[in-house]
Design a protein around this motif. Structure first.
Motif, PDB file in Angstrom:
ATOM      1  N   ILE A   1      21.247 -17.624  76.744  1.00 63.28           N
ATOM      2  CA  ILE A   1      20.622 -18.688  75.968  1.00 63.28           C
ATOM      3  C   ILE A   1      19.514 -18.140  75.082  1.00 63.28           C
ATOM      4  CG2 ILE A   1      19.164 -20.744  76.156  1.00 63.28           C
ATOM      5  CD1 ILE A   1      22.018 -21.388  76.679  1.00 63.28           C
ATOM      6  N   VAL A   2      18.685 -17.235  75.621  1.00 69.20           N
ATOM      7  CA  VAL A   2      17.522 -16.736  74.879  1.00 69.20           C
ATOM      8  C   VAL A   2      17.814 -15.437  74.148  1.00 69.20           C
ATOM      9  CG1 VAL A   2      15.935 -17.850  76.484  1.00 69.20           C
ATOM     10  CG2 VAL A   2      16.674 -15.506  76.935  1.00 69.20           C
ATOM     11  N   ARG A   3      19.012 -14.897  74.308  1.00 63.83           N
ATOM     12  CA  ARG A   3      19.351 -13.641  73.638  1.00 63.83           C
ATOM     13  C   ARG A   3      19.697 -13.924  72.174  1.00 63.83           C
ATOM     14  NH1 ARG A   3      23.438 -11.707  77.017  1.00 63.83           N
ATOM     15  NH2 ARG A   3      21.881 -10.750  78.365  1.00 63.83           N
ATOM     16  N   GLU A   4      19.075 -13.158  71.284  1.00 65.19           N
ATOM     17  CA  GLU A   4      19.296 -13.395  69.854  1.00 65.19           C
ATOM     18  C   GLU A   4      20.699 -12.981  69.431  1.00 65.19           C
ATOM     19  OE1 GLU A   4      16.290 -11.569  67.539  1.00 65.19           O
ATOM     20  OE2 GLU A   4      14.633 -12.717  68.416  1.00 65.19           O
ATOM     21  N   VAL A   5      21.104 -11.779  69.778  1.00 61.92           N
ATOM     22  CA  VAL A   5      22.431 -11.274  69.427  1.00 61.92           C
ATOM     23  C   VAL A   5      23.330 -11.433  70.646  1.00 61.92           C
ATOM     24  CG1 VAL A   5      23.757  -9.299  68.614  1.00 61.92           C
ATOM     25  CG2 VAL A   5      21.408  -9.639  67.817  1.00 61.92           C
ATOM     26  N   LYS A   6      24.373 -12.240  70.513  1.00 63.36           N
ATOM     27  CA  LYS A   6      25.239 -12.590  71.641  1.00 63.36           C
ATOM     28  C   LYS A   6      26.569 -11.835  71.592  1.00 63.36           C
ATOM     29  CE  LYS A   6      23.198 -17.141  72.288  1.00 63.36           C
ATOM     30  NZ  LYS A   6      22.045 -16.859  71.421  1.00 63.36           N
ATOM     31  N   LEU A   7      26.577 -10.662  70.967  1.00 60.47           N
ATOM     32  CA  LEU A   7      27.802  -9.872  70.895  1.00 60.47           C
ATOM     33  C   LEU A   7      28.250  -9.422  72.280  1.00 60.47           C
ATOM     34  CD1 LEU A   7      29.940  -8.445  69.164  1.00 60.47           C
ATOM     35  CD2 LEU A   7      28.367  -6.502  68.961  1.00 60.47           C
TER      36      LEU A   7
ATOM     37  N   MET B   1      14.851 -22.230  71.013  1.00 60.85           N
ATOM     38  CA  MET B   1      14.685 -23.326  71.953  1.00 60.85           C
ATOM     39  C   MET B   1      13.453 -23.089  72.815  1.00 60.85           C
ATOM     40  SD  MET B   1      18.569 -24.048  73.278  1.00 60.85           S
ATOM     41  CE  MET B   1      18.989 -22.316  73.473  1.00 60.85           C
ATOM     42  N   ASP B   2      12.814 -24.179  73.216  1.00 56.10           N
ATOM     43  CA  ASP B   2      11.720 -24.047  74.161  1.00 56.10           C
ATOM     44  C   ASP B   2      12.294 -23.910  75.571  1.00 56.10           C
ATOM     45  OD1 ASP B   2      12.456 -26.624  75.024  1.00 56.10           O
ATOM     46  OD2 ASP B   2      11.057 -27.558  73.619  1.00 56.10           O
ATOM     47  N   GLU B   3      11.421 -23.744  76.543  1.00 54.26           N
ATOM     48  CA  GLU B   3      11.864 -23.446  77.905  1.00 54.26           C
ATOM     49  C   GLU B   3      12.638 -24.605  78.528  1.00 54.26           C
ATOM     50  OE1 GLU B   3       9.964 -21.904  82.171  1.00 54.26           O
ATOM     51  OE2 GLU B   3       8.726 -22.029  80.350  1.00 54.26           O
ATOM     52  N   ASP B   4      12.165 -25.841  78.323  1.00 56.24           N
ATOM     53  CA  ASP B   4      12.858 -26.997  78.901  1.00 56.24           C
ATOM     54  C   ASP B   4      14.241 -27.191  78.282  1.00 56.24           C
ATOM     55  OD1 ASP B   4      10.683 -27.457  80.508  1.00 56.24           O
ATOM     56  OD2 ASP B   4       9.746 -28.878  79.107  1.00 56.24           O
ATOM     57  N   THR B   5      14.313 -27.044  76.966  1.00 58.57           N
ATOM     58  CA  THR B   5      15.598 -27.191  76.288  1.00 58.57           C
ATOM     59  C   THR B   5      16.571 -26.093  76.720  1.00 58.57           C
ATOM     60  OG1 THR B   5      14.470 -28.162  74.391  1.00 58.57           O
ATOM     61  CG2 THR B   5      16.724 -27.383  74.049  1.00 58.57           C
ATOM     62  N   ALA B   6      16.068 -24.865  76.871  1.00 60.17           N
ATOM     63  CA  ALA B   6      16.916 -23.763  77.311  1.00 60.17           C
ATOM     64  C   ALA B   6      17.461 -24.013  78.719  1.00 60.17           C
ATOM     65  CB  ALA B   6      16.135 -22.456  77.273  1.00 60.17           C
ATOM     66  N   ALA B   7      16.633 -24.610  79.583  1.00 61.52           N
ATOM     67  CA  ALA B   7      17.096 -24.904  80.949  1.00 61.52           C
ATOM     68  C   ALA B   7      18.214 -25.950  80.934  1.00 61.52           C
ATOM     69  CB  ALA B   7      15.921 -25.395  81.795  1.00 61.52           C
TER      70      ALA B   7
ATOM     71  N   PHE C   1      20.370 -26.504  78.422  1.00 62.00           N
ATOM     72  CA  PHE C   1      21.571 -25.857  77.906  1.00 62.00           C
ATOM     73  C   PHE C   1      22.178 -24.912  78.944  1.00 62.00           C
ATOM     74  CE2 PHE C   1      20.236 -27.256  73.672  1.00 62.00           C
ATOM     75  CZ  PHE C   1      21.459 -27.519  73.074  1.00 62.00           C
ATOM     76  N   THR C   2      21.323 -24.277  79.744  1.00 56.51           N
ATOM     77  CA  THR C   2      21.820 -23.396  80.806  1.00 56.51           C
ATOM     78  C   THR C   2      22.639 -24.170  81.826  1.00 56.51           C
ATOM     79  OG1 THR C   2      19.943 -21.879  80.558  1.00 56.51           O
ATOM     80  CG2 THR C   2      21.135 -21.814  82.642  1.00 56.51           C
ATOM     81  N   ASN C   3      22.141 -25.333  82.232  1.00 60.02           N
ATOM     82  CA  ASN C   3      22.879 -26.158  83.190  1.00 60.02           C
ATOM     83  C   ASN C   3      24.214 -26.611  82.610  1.00 60.02           C
ATOM     84  OD1 ASN C   3      20.853 -25.996  85.142  1.00 60.02           O
ATOM     85  ND2 ASN C   3      19.773 -27.769  84.323  1.00 60.02           N
ATOM     86  N   ALA C   4      24.209 -27.003  81.328  1.00 57.17           N
ATOM     87  CA  ALA C   4      25.447 -27.477  80.706  1.00 57.17           C
ATOM     88  C   ALA C   4      26.483 -26.361  80.622  1.00 57.17           C
ATOM     89  CB  ALA C   4      25.143 -28.033  79.315  1.00 57.17           C
TER      90      ALA C   4
END
Length: 273
Positions: free
Chosen positions: A61-67, A160-166, A168-171
């Protein structure tokens, strides 16, 4: 109706086959619920991998390059595709013998198979086809869910902020986790397909192979070296801070640039490489 009567007659003539089939059905259909029931404890690959996958989604989620993440997802899709293709070939082979119109009884008997009853032998082959078919359906469903996960990964917003990232992680974890679980169920279908194929040798072989498949799967889930390694990795990930703090970037200063130029100059004077 005649087939049903023949089936009942075959069951009456072979009570040991009924016992072996009951043991197989208990092991085959009971393994998944039993695994889910005991997977709450540490040390089982199923539970530890769930933690590892969630950690993967947190980092992705927080990684810029997702290759790197897309390569991992492509590898999982290719693995499921290869397994499903092999599964389909096996189904075609066994179904060809079952529905070919003429069973090579003499050839089967020469191989050591129990062909005392043609109807019972057909049931044995049908059981192998059913096990393989269930595995094929698991692989197909796994592939579809992996495609859903790939689309979800491509839709992620940036910054994304921390709450939003959490959230998206659950989804994403709710999409990825059942996809990988379906893949594991498809792989386990091979174990029980082999156990079902052992019935061709006799009911005792079926019972022993069924129990052996459960014991082998249980040992690999809890006592294998991979299980111990995943348990250690899970403990490390649970202690790891999320999101991972970025590494400091060393910006070269003018002094570093001058020092680099001084090191390069003697090398060029000697003729380079």
């Amino acid at each position: 109706m005649s087939f049903l009567s023949n089936l009942i007659d075959a069951a009456k003539d072979s009570p040991l086959d009924i016992v072996g089939l009951a043991i197989f059905m208990f092991c085959w259909l009971g393994y998944e619920p039993f695994l889910k029931r005991i997977s709450k404890s540490r040390g089982l690959i199923t539970k530890d991998l769930s933690v590892v996958r969630r950690a993967w989604m947190k980092e992705m989620i927080v990684r810029e390059v997702k290759l790197f993440d897309s390569n991992l997802m492509a590898h999982a899709v290719n693995s499921a595709t290869n397994f499903s293709s092999a599964n389909l070939l096996l189904i075609a082979a066994v179904a060809g013998v079952l529905f070919g119109g003429h069973l090579p009884i003499k050839s089967m008997s020469a191989l050591g198979f129990d062909v005392s009853s043609v109807v019972l032998f057909q049931i044995k082959l049908a059981l192998v086809v059913v096990c393989l078919s269930r595995g094929l359906l698991d692989f197909i469903w796994s592939l579809r869910q992996m495609n859903y996960c790939a689309a979800a990964m491509g839709s992620l917003p940036e910054n994304m902020d921390e709450d939003t990232a959490a959230k998206f992680t659950n989804a994403l974890t709710n999409i990825l986790e059942p996809a990988m679980s379906s893949f594991s169920q498809g792989v386990r279908a091979y174990y029980f397909s082999l156990a079902a194929a052992a019935w061709l040798m006799g009911p005792i072989y079926l019972a022993v192979a069924s129990i052996g498949a459960v014991l082998l799967l249980g040992w690999r889930q809890s006592r294998s070296q991979s299980a111990r390694g995943l348990k250690q990795l899970r403990e490390l990930l649970e202690e790891h801070p999320y999101p991972t703090p970025p590494r400091p970037i060393n910006i070269p200063t003018s002094a570093d640039a001058e020092k680099t130029s001084e090191n390069i100059a003697p090398h060029n004077a000697k003729g380079g490489y």
